[in-house]
Design an enzyme around this catalytic site. Structure first.
Site, mmCIF file in Angstrom:
data_model
loop_
_atom_site.group_PDB
_atom_site.id
_atom_site.type_symbol
_atom_site.label_atom_id
_atom_site.label_comp_id
_atom_site.label_asym_id
_atom_site.label_seq_id
_atom_site.Cartn_x
_atom_site.Cartn_y
_atom_site.Cartn_z
ATOM 1 N N CYS A 50 7.098 -6.348 7.657
ATOM 2 C CA CYS A 50 8.248 -5.750 8.356
ATOM 3 C C CYS A 50 8.777 -6.746 9.375
ATOM 4 C CB CYS A 50 7.834 -4.461 9.053
ATOM 5 S SG CYS A 50 9.207 -3.659 9.918
ATOM 6 N N CYS A 62 6.752 -4.345 15.641
ATOM 7 C CA CYS A 62 6.176 -3.521 16.711
ATOM 8 C C CYS A 62 4.710 -3.922 16.884
ATOM 9 C CB CYS A 62 6.267 -2.037 16.354
ATOM 10 S SG CYS A 62 7.943 -1.516 15.915
ATOM 11 N N HIS A 66 9.124 6.670 20.574
ATOM 12 C CA HIS A 66 7.945 6.104 21.261
ATOM 13 C C HIS A 66 8.054 5.952 22.761
ATOM 14 C CE1 HIS A 66 6.346 5.728 17.379
ATOM 15 N NE2 HIS A 66 6.938 4.613 17.031
ATOM 16 N N GLU A 84 0.832 -1.199 0.000
ATOM 17 C CA GLU A 84 0.000 0.000 0.000
ATOM 18 C C GLU A 84 0.873 1.258 0.000
ATOM 19 O OE1 GLU A 84 -4.021 -1.484 2.182
ATOM 20 O OE2 GLU A 84 -2.455 -0.783 3.514
ATOM 21 N N CYS A 92 -0.752 6.340 9.957
ATOM 22 C CA CYS A 92 0.484 5.697 10.437
ATOM 23 C C CYS A 92 0.177 4.366 11.087
ATOM 24 C CB CYS A 92 1.166 6.569 11.484
ATOM 25 S SG CYS A 92 1.653 8.157 10.889
ATOM 26 N N SER A 123 11.709 7.516 7.809
ATOM 27 C CA SER A 123 11.483 7.176 9.214
ATOM 28 C C SER A 123 12.079 5.810 9.512
ATOM 29 C CB SER A 123 9.976 7.159 9.493
ATOM 30 O OG SER A 123 9.723 6.773 10.830
ATOM 31 N N ASN A 154 -2.965 5.049 16.297
ATOM 32 C CA ASN A 154 -4.104 4.739 15.428
ATOM 33 C C ASN A 154 -4.580 3.315 15.684
ATOM 34 O OD1 ASN A 154 -4.278 7.229 13.907
ATOM 35 N ND2 ASN A 154 -2.278 6.667 13.100
HETATM 36 N N1 SAH Z 1 9.502 1.284 9.992
HETATM 37 C C1 SAH Z 1 9.660 2.687 10.057
HETATM 38 C C2 SAH Z 1 8.779 3.454 9.105
HETATM 39 C C3 SAH Z 1 7.359 2.986 8.922
HETATM 40 S S1 SAH Z 1 6.257 3.202 10.275
HETATM 41 C C4 SAH Z 1 9.457 3.167 11.484
HETATM 42 O O1 SAH Z 1 8.987 2.391 12.306
HETATM 43 O O2 SAH Z 1 9.815 4.311 11.754
HETATM 44 C C5 SAH Z 1 5.931 4.946 10.267
HETATM 45 C C6 SAH Z 1 5.562 5.515 11.639
HETATM 46 O O3 SAH Z 1 4.270 5.046 12.075
HETATM 47 C C7 SAH Z 1 6.521 5.098 12.739
HETATM 48 O O4 SAH Z 1 6.846 6.208 13.562
HETATM 49 C C8 SAH Z 1 5.712 4.093 13.501
HETATM 50 O O5 SAH Z 1 6.181 3.890 14.789
HETATM 51 C C9 SAH Z 1 4.343 4.676 13.445
HETATM 52 N N2 SAH Z 1 3.257 3.772 13.782
HETATM 53 C C10 SAH Z 1 3.188 2.448 13.635
HETATM 54 N N3 SAH Z 1 2.002 1.960 14.070
HETATM 55 C C11 SAH Z 1 1.301 3.033 14.504
HETATM 56 C C12 SAH Z 1 -0.013 3.202 15.047
HETATM 57 N N4 SAH Z 1 -0.842 2.177 15.213
HETATM 58 N N5 SAH Z 1 -0.403 4.447 15.382
HETATM 59 C C13 SAH Z 1 0.415 5.508 15.189
HETATM 60 N N6 SAH Z 1 1.648 5.413 14.669
HETATM 61 C C14 SAH Z 1 2.095 4.189 14.338
HETATM 62 FE FE1 SF4 Z 2 8.093 -2.083 11.151
HETATM 63 FE FE2 SF4 Z 2 7.919 0.557 11.561
HETATM 64 FE FE3 SF4 Z 2 5.755 -1.020 11.812
HETATM 65 FE FE4 SF4 Z 2 7.708 -1.165 13.625
HETATM 66 S S1 SF4 Z 2 6.401 0.609 13.201
HETATM 67 S S2 SF4 Z 2 6.681 -2.904 12.649
HETATM 68 S S3 SF4 Z 2 9.486 -0.843 12.352
HETATM 69 S S4 SF4 Z 2 6.880 -0.635 9.950
#
Ligand code: SAH
Ligand code: SF4
Length: 360
Positions: free
Chosen positions: A125, A129, A234, A100, A350, A209, A307
Site C-alpha cells: 500500500c 500508515c 482514527h 492475502e 485488521c 474501506s 492489532n
Molecule cells: N486501506 C484501506 C483498507 C484496508 S485497511 C483503509 O485504510 O481503510 C482496513 C482497516 O484496518 C482500516 O480501517 C485500517 O486503518 C485498519 N488497520 C490497519 N492497521 C491496523 C492495526 N494494526 N490494528 C487495527 N486496525 C488496523
Molecule cells: Fe494502506 Fe489502509 Fe494499511 Fe493505511 S491502513 S497502510 S491505507 S492498507
C-alpha cells in the site's frame, strides 16, 4: 477485443470480464453468444479453475476461447485456521507477487450461513500508515480486477474442496491496499461479483474501506451508492492524523468531513468511521475532537483495538481507558460499537496482512 494471441501476447484474464464482455469474445471467436455466458457461469458461479471443468462446452469450443483468454487463478499456497474459525489464505499471483485474503465464518457465532470474505486490492500500500503491516511493506503494484475477483473464487473453490459448507455472503474490501487508489479495478471486480449469473453478492452486502481518498468517496456515491462505505478516521485532530494516516496531509480532516457529508447527501445513506484505538488515540481530548468533527453526520463508529504489528510501536490502551473512550463518544450522542476480534492469533486481523512473514 482483438486476438493478440497469435503474436504471443496473452489474452485478457477471464476472471476480470463481465458476462457481456465474454459474450463478445465468444462471438469474435466465431462461437454462439451463449458460449460466453456459459464460460462466465463456469468461472464466476462455479469457480472453475480450469477449462477442462467446463463440461457443457465442447473441447473444440473451449480451445477457441482458451486461445483468446487467460485462465490463471491465484495459486493457493497456504491456509491458516484460527481458533475462532477465521481462515487466512496466502495466494501467489502470476508474476510471483503474494497477497492475502481472509474468510470470517460467523456461523458458530449463531449467525446462520453468514461468511464474510475480506479481499485485497493492491500488493502492499502506498499510504504507509505506520501501525499497518501492509503499509509497512511499501507499495508494489495494483491488483487487476481479475486478481481481486480471483481471490473470492479461490476461497469459494477451497470451501467446496474442504466441504466446509459455507459460501461467501458478504464482502469487505479491507485487505491489503487502498481501494480508492485502484478505483477502476475495484469497481469492476465489485460489479462482476455482484452479477446474478455469478456470485450474486448484493451491493448492500459489500463494504469498502478507505483511508480517506476524497475523489474516491464521491465516485463511490455516484457509481455504487448501495455499497457500504467505511472511512478510516482514527483521529479527530489533523496533528495526530497526519502521523497515523499520512494521507491526511493531502486530504485534511476538514476536506474529508465535507466529502463525507456530500457522500451522505448523494448516496442517501450513512457511513461507518473506523477508529483504531491506541494509547495515543483513545484519549478524552481525542473523543472531544471526534464528537465535534462528526456532529450532524449520520454515521456509525467502529472502534478497533489496535492489532499487534511487529515494529509498529502501536499499543492498545488499557481496558479501562478503552472503555472510557467508548463511553465518552457514546455520551456525546455517537453510535459506537467495538469491532469483533477475528483471527488475531494467525495475523489475519485488521492491519496484519502483508506479503512477507516469518511464521506462515
Ligand atoms: N486501506 C484501506 C483498507 C484496508 S485497511 C483503509 O485504510 O481503510 C482496513 C482497516 O484496518 C482500516 O480501517 C485500517 O486503518 C485498519 N488497520 C490497519 N492497521 C491496523 C492495526 N494494526 N490494528 C487495527 N486496525 C488496523
Ligand atoms: Fe494502506 Fe489502509 Fe494499511 Fe493505511 S491502513 S497502510 S491505507 S492498507
Amino acid at each position: 477485443m482483438k486476438n493478440d494471441n497469435e503474436k504471443g501476447v496473452p489474452g485478457p484474464d477471464i476472471y476480470g470480464l463481465s458476462a457481456a464482455e465474454l459474450t463478445d469474445v465468444s462471438l469474435e471467436a466465431g462461437l454462439p453468444s451463449y458460449r460466453g455466458r456459459q464460460a462466465f457461469e463456469w468461472v464466476q458461479r462455479r469457480a472453475a479453475a480450469d477449462w477442462a471443468e467446463m463440461k457443457n462446452i465442447s473441447r473444440a469450443d473451449r480451445e477457441k476461447l482458451a486461445g483468446r483468454l487467460t485462465l490463471e487463478p491465484p495459486v493457493l499456497l497456504q491456509v491458516k485456521v484460527s481458533k475462532d474459525g477465521t481462515r487466512k489464505f496466502l495466494f501467489k499471483l502470476a508474476d510471483g507477487e503474494k497477497i492475502e485474503s481472509v474468510l470470517m465464518d460467523y456461523r458458530r457465532d449463531g449467525s446462520r450461513d453468514r461468511a464474510t470474505v475480506c479481499l485485497s486490492v493492491q500488493v502492499g500500500c502506498p499510504i504507509g500508515c505506520p501501525f499497518c503491516a501492509t503499509g509497512r511493506m511499501g507499495f508494489r503494484r495494483d491488483l487487476t480486477a481479475g486478481e481481486i475477483v480471483g481471490q473470492l473464487l479461490a476461497v469459494t473453490a477451497y470451501a467446496r474442496r474442504a466441504d466446509a459448507g459455507f459460501r461467501a455472503t458478504n464482502l469487505v474490501f479491507m485487505g491489503m491496499g487502498e481501494p480508492f487508489y485502484n478505483m477502476d479495478s475495484f469497481l469492476r471486480a465489485a460489479r462482476i461479483l455482484n452479477s446474478e449469473r455469478g456470485q450474486n453478492i448484493g451491493a448492500r452486502r459489500m463494504t469498502v474501506s478507505t483511508a480517506g481518498v476524497v475523489p474516491g468517496i464521491l465516485r463511490l456515491a455516484a457509481e455504487a451508492p448501495q455499497m457500504g462505505l467505511a472511512v478510516s478516521l482514527h483521529a479527530g485532530t489533523d496533528e495526530l492524523r497526519d502521523v497515523i494516516v499520512p494521507l491526511n496531509r493531502k486530504y485534511p480532516l476538514a476536506v474529508l468531513m465535507e466529502a463525507c457529508r456530500e457522500y451522505v447527501r448523494r448516496a442517501g445513506r450513512r457511513l461507518t468511521f473506523e477508529i483504531a484505538m491506541t494509547k495515543e488515540s483513545a484519549t478524552a481530548a481525542q473523543a472531544r475532537a471526534l464528537a465535534v468533527l462528526l456532529r450532524g453526520i449520520p454515521a456509525h463508529i467502529n472502534l478497533i483495538p489496535v492489532n499487534p504489528v511487529p515494529g509498529s510501536g502501536a499499543e492498545r490502551p488499557a481496558a479501562e481507558r478503552a472503555a472510557a473512550f467508548q463511553r465518552a463518544l457514546t455520551e456525546r450522542g455517537l453510535a459506537v460499537t467495538v469491532r469483533e476480534e477475528k483471527g488475531v492469533d494467525i495475523e489475519a486481523a485488521c492491519g496484519q496482512l502483508r506479503q512477507e512473514f516469518n511464521n506462515f
